[in-house]
Design a protein around this motif. Structure first.
Motif, PDB file in Angstrom:
ATOM      1  N   VAL A 238      -1.453 -15.135  -2.680  1.00  0.00           N
ATOM      2  CA  VAL A 238      -0.420 -14.463  -1.745  1.00  0.00           C
ATOM      3  C   VAL A 238       0.236 -13.468  -2.629  1.00  0.00           C
ATOM      4  N   GLY A 239       0.396 -12.290  -2.008  1.00  0.00           N
ATOM      5  CA  GLY A 239       1.129 -11.228  -2.682  1.00  0.00           C
ATOM      6  C   GLY A 239       2.195 -10.687  -2.030  1.00  0.00           C
ATOM      7  N   GLU A 240       3.032 -10.008  -2.300  1.00  0.00           N
ATOM      8  CA  GLU A 240       4.173  -8.903  -1.599  1.00  0.00           C
ATOM      9  C   GLU A 240       4.293  -7.669  -2.362  1.00  0.00           C
ATOM     10  N   PRO A 241       4.665  -6.739  -1.758  1.00  0.00           N
ATOM     11  CA  PRO A 241       5.012  -5.516  -2.543  1.00  0.00           C
ATOM     12  C   PRO A 241       6.158  -5.375  -3.547  1.00  0.00           C
ATOM     13  N   ASN A 242       6.090  -4.863  -4.520  1.00  0.00           N
ATOM     14  CA  ASN A 242       7.094  -4.883  -5.231  1.00  0.00           C
ATOM     15  C   ASN A 242       8.483  -4.287  -4.927  1.00  0.00           C
ATOM     16  N   ILE A 243       8.382  -3.111  -4.116  1.00  0.00           N
ATOM     17  CA  ILE A 243       9.537  -2.432  -3.446  1.00  0.00           C
ATOM     18  C   ILE A 243       9.264  -2.665  -2.037  1.00  0.00           C
ATOM     19  N   LYS A 244       9.989  -3.413  -1.547  1.00  0.00           N
ATOM     20  CA  LYS A 244       9.921  -3.830   0.075  1.00  0.00           C
ATOM     21  C   LYS A 244      10.032  -2.710   0.732  1.00  0.00           C
ATOM     22  N   GLY A 245       9.707  -2.251   1.969  1.00  0.00           N
ATOM     23  CA  GLY A 245       9.799  -1.321   2.937  1.00  0.00           C
ATOM     24  C   GLY A 245       8.625  -0.150   2.700  1.00  0.00           C
ATOM     25  N   THR A 246       7.959  -0.291   1.809  1.00  0.00           N
ATOM     26  CA  THR A 246       6.747   0.570   1.450  1.00  0.00           C
ATOM     27  C   THR A 246       5.335  -0.287   1.706  1.00  0.00           C
ATOM     28  N   ASP A 247       4.444   0.540   1.843  1.00  0.00           N
ATOM     29  CA  ASP A 247       2.902  -0.335   2.015  1.00  0.00           C
ATOM     30  C   ASP A 247       1.907   0.654   1.280  1.00  0.00           C
ATOM     31  N   PRO A 248       2.017   0.127  -0.132  1.00  0.00           N
ATOM     32  CA  PRO A 248       1.038   0.787  -1.002  1.00  0.00           C
ATOM     33  C   PRO A 248      -0.241   0.678  -0.609  1.00  0.00           C
ATOM     34  N   GLY A 249      -0.667  -0.347   0.406  1.00  0.00           N
ATOM     35  CA  GLY A 249      -1.990  -0.342   0.732  1.00  0.00           C
ATOM     36  C   GLY A 249      -2.487   0.880   1.549  1.00  0.00           C
ATOM     37  N   LYS A 250      -1.394   1.622   2.118  1.00  0.00           N
ATOM     38  CA  LYS A 250      -1.794   2.644   3.189  1.00  0.00           C
ATOM     39  C   LYS A 250      -2.264   3.964   2.398  1.00  0.00           C
ATOM     40  N   LYS A 251      -1.767   4.102   0.867  1.00  0.00           N
ATOM     41  CA  LYS A 251      -2.069   5.383   0.272  1.00  0.00           C
ATOM     42  C   LYS A 251      -2.058   4.995  -1.332  1.00  0.00           C
ATOM     43  N   MET A 252      -2.607   5.934  -1.985  1.00  0.00           N
ATOM     44  CA  MET A 252      -2.849   5.568  -3.284  1.00  0.00           C
ATOM     45  C   MET A 252      -1.361   5.214  -3.857  1.00  0.00           C
ATOM     46  N   TRP A 253      -1.146   4.270  -4.594  1.00  0.00           N
ATOM     47  CA  TRP A 253       0.196   3.801  -5.213  1.00  0.00           C
ATOM     48  C   TRP A 253       0.291   4.536  -6.519  1.00  0.00           C
ATOM     49  N   VAL A 254       1.496   5.128  -6.574  1.00  0.00           N
ATOM     50  CA  VAL A 254       1.840   5.913  -7.826  1.00  0.00           C
ATOM     51  C   VAL A 254       3.014   4.718  -8.209  1.00  0.00           C
ATOM     52  N   PRO A 255       3.022   4.617  -9.633  1.00  0.00           N
ATOM     53  CA  PRO A 255       4.218   3.835 -10.497  1.00  0.00           C
ATOM     54  C   PRO A 255       5.397   4.619 -10.120  1.00  0.00           C
ATOM     55  N   GLU A 256       6.801   3.783  -9.879  1.00  0.00           N
ATOM     56  CA  GLU A 256       7.832   4.474  -9.775  1.00  0.00           C
ATOM     57  C   GLU A 256       8.162   5.281 -11.005  1.00  0.00           C
ATOM     58  N   GLU A 257       7.763   4.836 -12.369  1.00  0.00           N
ATOM     59  CA  GLU A 257       8.245   5.635 -13.431  1.00  0.00           C
ATOM     60  C   GLU A 257       7.579   6.704 -13.368  1.00  0.00           C
ATOM     61  N   VAL A 258       6.322   6.910 -12.956  1.00  0.00           N
ATOM     62  CA  VAL A 258       5.620   8.424 -12.853  1.00  0.00           C
ATOM     63  C   VAL A 258       6.302   9.113 -12.006  1.00  0.00           C
TER      64      VAL A 258
END
Length: 583
Positions: A238-258
């Motif tokens: 089971v898993g959940e997004p690190n930051i709620k309200g976003t859907d990394p699965g719909k686009k290429m996810w970029v780390p917040e630090e970057v």
């Protein structure tokens, strides 16, 4: 301070200011990036990062412990809660604590909840640190979404339809509300079924892949938990997004630090570009405008316009109404002063040329008149002598020829003076000089000059030097100067004017002065200043039949060619003193 040093200092100052601006912008950018990194860390892992900061920033007084409001706000954003425990396990202070959280803990109770040996509806973090002699124990709780969800799916039995498990409605609603996903893989790591799985979640796992995604969730955008069933060899994930309200699965996810680094770098580049544009405009205003002004002025000088260019109000751009240098023109003050002097000199030279041209034309007209007058006399007498109707007596012929000879001599003198002025202008050198004793020579020269009947009698007084004065001179030139000065003093002053010529020998050296002093009418300031100009005539050509109007210019040139100098002192009504000086 010269202009080189001023410009060097100004440019060094400009570079220093530019460097400080760059450093300031960079420092602001890096500070913002670090603060954003801290915010991300607090959001992502408040248990390990925020609790320590809470203790470090806290203040303890008689009313208890006080935490940083911004950090408490972050606790609320994370949907977490906070408690501070005393040594007896009692809660001293609490923030955003739910009702199902105890307010009293036993020594083993808090440890059991913390280590997970006893079930607890929240994920707990425990931080113990000494502050101002008091040992603080902070308990931080955050919603435990994945733990209960993993337990429900791992313990349940579900049918499969179209590659997805058929879940109870309540469980589906819970999964979607948490933006979570559920996945079942076999012993080889291949997906068996999944529900709500994003595209970025793989369908096949290796040992390393699942381990990395579990330990380093910040790299992949999802926090995951797994439960292994030893009997079947299957694993529920089971898993959940690190930051709620976003859907990394719909686009290429970029780390917040970057993202923070990219935004910060882009903002810094924009700020630097704006700063450099503003500094360039300032530089152009401070240095470019004065230089352009000077170039325009020099171009105007090339077009014979010598006044400094003005603004729309008619004021000089480089000066204030009080005639002080404007600030941006101060560094170029030396250059501006030099241009002003150049303009004044060129303007004066232009006026002088115009006046000289006018005087030259007047002089040519006068000389032409002086030449035509004796020439007319010569022509007239020649016609009389050639006329066959008349039989002239010897006495009349002698009279006619004498007059013609006098007029011819006058014309010769005019032509000789004109030729001499051009020879002096070309820089002629005197012929071979000879040594003379000036007392004797000057007395003889003045006696010959005094014999001119036009001067009158006893109008020249000679005062010799007390000692013998010997000098190397070209006497024909000196005689001509003496005759010119004598004629000027006696012919252009009243008939009772006396001329005193003195020979003055300087002590302890070979220098001497020949001084011509008269008690005549004197000269005004303009005549005195322009006395030695080639085309300037203090009197009109008709005032005397003798002289070419070039006598003083010739005298000055001859004296200077012989290594001396000539000076004049005169006042209206008080006479004139002219000195020939050899030092």
């Amino acid at each position: 301070m010269n202009i080189k040093r001023r410009l060097t200092l100004k440019f060094v100052l400009q570079l220093a200011i530019t460097g400080m601006v760059v450093l300031a912008i960079s420092a602001i950018t890096f500070t913002w990036i670090l603060l954003r990194f801290l915010d991300i860390s607090l959001t992502r892992d408040f248990a390990n990062v925020g609790l320590e900061q809470l203790v470090e920033s806290s203040k303890i007084d008689e009313d208890g412990i006080h935490f940083s409001p911004s950090l408490l706000e972050q606790v609320k954003k994370n949907k977490g809660w906070l408690q501070s425990l005393n040594e007896d396990g009692q809660v001293e202070s609490a923030y955003n604590t739910p009702k199902d959280v105890p307010i009293q803990y036993g020594p083993g109770e808090v440890v059991a909840y913390w280590t997970g040996t006893q079930p607890f509806p929240y994920n707990l973090a425990l931080w113990i640190q000494e502050k101002d002699g008091k040992q603080l124990a902070l308990v931080y709780g955050a919603p435990n979404v994945l733990g209960p969800l993993l337990k429900k799916v791992s313990e349940g039995t579900f049918a499969v339809a179209k590659g997805e498990p058929v879940l109870p409605d309540e469980l589906e609603k819970e999964i979607k509300s948490a933006q979570a996903f559920v996945q079942l893989i076999d012993s080889a790591g291949n997906e068996v079924v999944s529900y709500n799985r994003p595209n970025m979640i793989p369908t096949q796992y290796s040992v390393q892949e699942l381990a990395l995604r579990t330990l380093y969730s910040e790299r992949y955008g999802y926090h995951v938990l797994s439960s292994f069933d030893k009997e079947s060899g299957r694993t529920w994930i089971v898993g959940e997004p690190n930051i709620k309200g976003t859907d990394p699965g719909k686009k290429m996810w970029v780390p917040e630090e970057v993202k923070v680094v990219i935004i910060g770098s882009f903002a810094m580049l924009i700020a630097l570009l704006i700063a450099f544009v503003l500094l360039s405009l300032w530089q152009a205003h401070r240095f470019g405008a004065p230089m352009l002004h000077m170039l325009v002025w020099l171009d105007s000088i090339g077009n014979a316009i010598y006044t400094e260019p003005t603004d729309r109000k008619g004021l000089r751009r480089s000066r204030t109404p009080a005639l002080k240098w404007r600030r941006r023109y101060r560094v170029f003050a030396d250059v501006m002063v030099s241009i002003e002097k150049l303009s004044a000199t060129l303007k004066s030279d232009q006026v002088m040329r115009e006046e000289t041209e006018s005087l030259r034309e007047e002089w040519i007209a006068g000389v032409t008149h002086d030449l035509k007058t004796p020439l007319s006399s010569i022509t007239g007498y020649a016609h009389l002598l050639a006329e066959p109707k008349y039989d002239w007596s010897k006495e009349e012929v002698r009279k006619f020829t004498t007059t013609m000879l006098d007029k011819s001599a006058h014309m010769d003198m005019l032509i000789s003076d004109l030729a001499m002025t051009y020879r002096l202008k070309s820089g002629i050198k005197p012929p071979e000089t000879m040594e003379v004793e000036l007392n004797t020579w000057l007395q003889q020269a003045l006696e010959q000059a005094a014999a001119n009947p036009a001067y009158g009698k006893q109008r020249i007084v000679f005062l010799p030097a007390q000692t013998e004065v010997r000098a190397q001179l070209y006497t024909p030139w000196l005689e001509r100067v003496v005759n010119n000065l004598t004629a000027n003093a006696l012919l252009h002053n009243p008939s009772d004017t006396k001329l005193t010529v003195s020979l003055i020998h300087k002590d302890r050296n070979t220098g001497f002065i020949i001084q011509f002093a008269d008690d005549g009418d004197g000269m005004d300031e303009e005549t005195k200043i322009r006395l030695f100009e080639r085309y300037y005539r203090g009197t009109d050509t008709a005032s005397t039949s003798n002289g070419s109007g070039l006598g003083m210019a010739i005298s000055k040139g001859l004296i200077e060619c012989m290594g001396g100098q000539i000076t004049v002192e005169s006042h209206v009504g008080k006479g004139t003193v002219i000195k020939l000086i050899w030092s």
